[in-house]
Structure formats: structure tokens, C-alpha cells
Design an enzyme around this catalytic site. Structure first.
Site, mmCIF file in Angstrom:
data_model
loop_
_atom_site.group_PDB
_atom_site.id
_atom_site.type_symbol
_atom_site.label_atom_id
_atom_site.label_comp_id
_atom_site.label_asym_id
_atom_site.label_seq_id
_atom_site.Cartn_x
_atom_site.Cartn_y
_atom_site.Cartn_z
ATOM 1 N N TYR A 138 -1.490 -0.585 4.449
ATOM 2 C CA TYR A 138 -2.364 -0.209 5.565
ATOM 3 C C TYR A 138 -2.776 -1.470 6.309
ATOM 4 O O TYR A 138 -3.507 -2.307 5.770
ATOM 5 C CB TYR A 138 -3.585 0.549 5.039
ATOM 6 N N LYS A 166 1.012 2.373 7.105
ATOM 7 C CA LYS A 166 0.164 2.888 8.177
ATOM 8 C C LYS A 166 -0.283 1.674 8.974
ATOM 9 O O LYS A 166 -0.930 0.773 8.421
ATOM 10 C CB LYS A 166 -1.055 3.623 7.607
#
Length: 296
Positions: A138, A166
């Protein structure tokens, strides 16, 4: 290896509902899980930043995860937020957490310490080596201060237990570089709701979404229109959400999306300090936008 289709499309980054005493509202959480599941999201993301994870205790996180597994009636894949800026502490948490029924962990780039790119690689390598389930990176420099560069992500993509990222860095150039050079089985997920159509158009595979909490059907339609090459309809919905995306973050996330959920009768808009509930002015703007776009 083929792309892991479980994480293609829309992952709802679930908020954590609270009651008036800022205790966890499990009835509200169950209602939210049912709402987004019926709304067609492809998987659930439990205890990401949108779930106010920095102010949730370890015991509460374990309870929320267990509850989410139990009430995941559609048996959607579950991604669990498990990261931090102390590598040893993250490894210990992995060891102590019951990850049975969890399909992947979402691990944030270390914040505050400002490690070098080599330090980031070492951090995530240690996590991937220790995790019994696949790891999604992330990247969110707006919160962590440091950007995980494309070359760093591509290096980490070589690890067999790191399956995707992400990215909420907001850089289309970096998004294109990753789409061009990442392994074909490395899943690329937008962390910016307002960039989904654009990122899918250059080869990304979906989104972990804040907006999908309150508007799961509309945002799933948007994303899959784009994934299926119907960019005209995707763009129409994307532009309809443009004002929402701005409003949601004016008073910090998840303040805005919780207000939308309160307006829709899913749960209250309570948050934990240091966040404050949405102001009356913001609530009015959100409700007007919802009525205008037909998202009530």
C-alpha cells in the site's frame, strides 16, 4: 502464474461504525457488510486506514476481523490491513493474528521513519517472508510522507508472496510505468477513487475504494464498465462522483463517507478523536450532492 482474480474489480475499504460513546457498533458493521455485499463489491477490506485503524486497539481489531469473517455471508474474499512503521512489531502481529479466512493482507508503506527505498524493500521482504497469506503493498505518500517508487515496487514484485499493490500516490506517470513493467500476474489497484477510469485505461485492475462504502452499486458499475472497455459509461459515472471525492476528504477520511452512510441510514457518523464528526456545513453539501446525482 495467472493474475489473482479475487482482487480484480472493487474492494470496499470498510469504515468502522461507532455508537455515541465511540464504541464499536457491531450491528452497524453487520449492516454495512450486507449493504456493500448486496451492492456487488468484489471483496472486503477490513481495518485499512478508512477503518480508523490507528485508533483501534489490537483486541478490537481481532474482534472486528472475526466478526467480519462470521458475517461475510456472500463469502467474498477478505483483505486485512496489517502494517506499520516498526517491522518487528508487524512481524509479531502477523504471528499472533488468526489469518484463517483472510485472502491477503494489505500492508502500508512505513510512515514517519522516512526509510530509504532500500529500507522499504527490506521491510516488505521481511513481512512477505513471514506472512502465511499473500501481501498487497500500500503506497499512500499523502499519509506516510514517502513515496514508494516504481522501481522499488517492481523489485518487490519479484517476491512470490507479494502479489500486488494499492497505489494512492496520484501519479499517472508512475501508474503507467507500473502497468508497462510489472509482471502480468501482479495486481494493480487504484487507491484514488477519482482516478479509477484513468488507471484502468492504462492497464490497472481495479480499486480499493472509500466511496464504495456508501455507493457500492454505482462504484462497482463504474469500475467494471472501465474493466470491460466501456469507457464512455465509466467516465459518466466517474465525473458524477468528482464532487463527492473532493468533499469526502475536506475534513479527513473517513469523516465524509461516514456522513454519507448516516444520511443513507446505514450507521452513525461517529468517529474517534482526534477526528471530529462531519460539520453541519459538510453534511449539507454531501446530501445536496447525493440528491443531485440521484445517489440517495
Amino acid at each position: 502464474m495467472p493474475l489473482d482474480e479475487r482482487f480484480k474489480g472493487v474492494g470496499a475499504a470498510l469504515i468502522t461504525p461507532f455508537d455515541e460513546h465511540q464504541e464499536i457498533d457491531y450491528a452497524g458493521l453487520r449492516k454495512l457488510i450486507e449493504f456493500v455485499s448486496e451492492g456487488g463489491v468484489d471483496y472486503l477490506v477490513v481495518q485499512g486506514t478508512t477503518g480508523e485503524s490507528p485508533t483501534i486497539s489490537t483486541e478490537e481489531k481481532n474482534e472486528i476481523l472475526a466478526f467480519s469473517k462470521k458475517h461475510n455471508t456472500k463469502e467474498l474474499p477478505i483483505v486485512y490491513g496489517l502494517g506499520g512503521n516498526d517491522t518487528r512489531s508487524v512481524l509479531e502481529t502477523i504471528r499472533k493474528t488468526d489469518l484463517n479466512g483472510v485472502d491477503a493482507i494489505l500492508s502500508v508503506c512505513p510512515y514517519y521513519n522516512k526509510p530509504t527505498q532500500e529500507g522499504i524493500i527490506a521491510h516488505f521482504t521481511a513481512i512477505a517472508d513471514a506472512s502465511p497469506v499473500p501481501v498487497l503493498l500500500y503506497n499512500v505518500p499523502g499519509r506516510t510522507v514517502i513515496n514508494m517508487k516504481a522501481e522499488t515496487i517492481l523489485k518487490l514484485a519479484e517476491h512470490p508472496n507479494i502479489i500486488g499493490i494499492k497505489d494512492a500516490g496520484g501519479s499517472i506517470e508512475q501508474s503507467m510505468e507500473l502497468a508497462a513493467n510489472a509482471p502480468k500476474d501482479f495486481i494493480l489497484l487504484s487507491g484514488d477513487d477519482n482516478l479509477v477510469t484513468t488507471m484502468v485505461s492504462v492497464g490497472w485492475h481495479g480499486v480499493i475504494s472509500v466511496i464504495a462504502n456508501a455507493f457500492p452499486r454505482e462504484f462497482t458499475d463504474l469500475t467494471w464498465h472501465a474493466l470491460e472497455g466501456n469507457f464512455k459509461d465509466a467516465a459518466t459515472l466517474q465525473l458524477a462522483f468528482l464532487e463527492f471525492d473532493t468533499l469526502l476528504y475536506i475534513e479527513s477520511n473517513p469523516v465524509g463517507i461516514k456522513k454519507c452512510l448516516e444520511i443513507k441510514g446505514i450507521c452513525s457518523s461517529e468517529v474517534r478523536l482526534p477526528l471530529l464528526k462531519a460539520s453541519a456545513q459538510l453534511g449539507e453539501k454531501l446530501e445536496k450532492a447525493m440528491v443531485r446525482e440521484g445517489f440517495m
